[in-house]
Design a protein around this motif. Structure first.
Motif, PDB file in Angstrom:
ATOM      1  N   ALA A  80       0.837  -1.201   0.000  1.00 41.94           N
ATOM      2  CA  ALA A  80       0.000   0.000   0.000  1.00 41.94           C
ATOM      3  C   ALA A  80       0.875   1.255   0.000  1.00 41.94           C
ATOM      4  O   ALA A  80       0.576   2.224  -0.701  1.00 41.94           O
ATOM      5  N   GLU A  81       1.949   1.243   0.756  1.00 44.13           N
ATOM      6  CA  GLU A  81       2.856   2.395   0.815  1.00 44.13           C
ATOM      7  C   GLU A  81       3.508   2.657  -0.544  1.00 44.13           C
ATOM      8  O   GLU A  81       3.646   3.799  -0.974  1.00 44.13           O
ATOM      9  N   ALA A  82       3.899   1.593  -1.236  1.00 48.78           N
ATOM     10  CA  ALA A  82       4.514   1.745  -2.560  1.00 48.78           C
ATOM     11  C   ALA A  82       3.495   2.281  -3.571  1.00 48.78           C
ATOM     12  O   ALA A  82       3.817   3.163  -4.376  1.00 48.78           O
ATOM     13  N   ARG A  83       2.274   1.773  -3.528  1.00 47.03           N
ATOM     14  CA  ARG A  83       1.235   2.272  -4.436  1.00 47.03           C
ATOM     15  C   ARG A  83       0.936   3.747  -4.152  1.00 47.03           C
ATOM     16  O   ARG A  83       0.739   4.544  -5.072  1.00 47.03           O
ATOM     17  N   PHE A  84       0.934   4.114  -2.875  1.00 49.85           N
ATOM     18  CA  PHE A  84       0.716   5.503  -2.482  1.00 49.85           C
ATOM     19  C   PHE A  84       1.844   6.389  -3.013  1.00 49.85           C
ATOM     20  O   PHE A  84       1.592   7.447  -3.607  1.00 49.85           O
TER      21      PHE A  84
END
Length: 152
Positions: A80-84
């Motif tokens: 999720a952090e990478a997609r963000f």
């Protein structure tokens, strides 16, 4: 959304030679050479906001050139952090780079700390870089038809 194997390509300068950052650190050309010779790009992590648990991609190439430390890598979509981070980069809402390092050799020059050799640990994607000129951009290829029509 990009595939995990491909990612969003980005490139930019994580450091610029002879330019003082907001903390009064100045890096000299060659400061990363020994560290990069030991670890290569694979040994340097791509983090979001210097958060150790937030590995958001990989660095494919880190090169010292005449301007500074040129970095090329890919933001992946494995968390999720990478997609963000990828969404922020694509939108132009985040474009800063910041280095995490251990000083190996440094000297004082007045109020400045001149870093002669550093052990580079990570290059983070950040909202507010300590070195204002340390920026990246998504490497978006221009389709051939659009590239030629601009010059027609």
């Amino acid at each position: 959304m990009t595939g995990a194997a491909e990612g969003l390509p980005i490139s930019g300068y994580a450091s610029l030679w002879g330019v003082a950052d907001l903390n009064r650190d100045v890096l000299v050309r060659g400061a990363f050479a020994a560290s990069l010779a030991r670890s290569g790009a694979a040994g340097v992590r791509m983090l979001h906001q210097h958060e150790g648990r937030a590995v958001v991609g990989v660095w494919d190439e880190l090169t010292e050139d005449e301007q500074g430390l040129l970095v090329r890598g890919r933001i992946l979509d494995w968390s999720a952090e990478a997609r963000f981070a990828g969404a922020l980069a694509r939108a132009g809402a985040m474009d800063g780079l910041s280095i995490g390092f251990r000083p190996v050799r440094a000297r004082r020059a007045g109020a400045l700390r001149v870093l002669v050799e550093v052990d580079l640990w990570e290059v983070s994607l950040v909202t507010f870089p300590m070195l204002p000129g340390a920026r990246f951009r998504p490497a978006v290829p221009v389709p051939p038809a659009e590239a030629t029509s601009a010059f027609a």
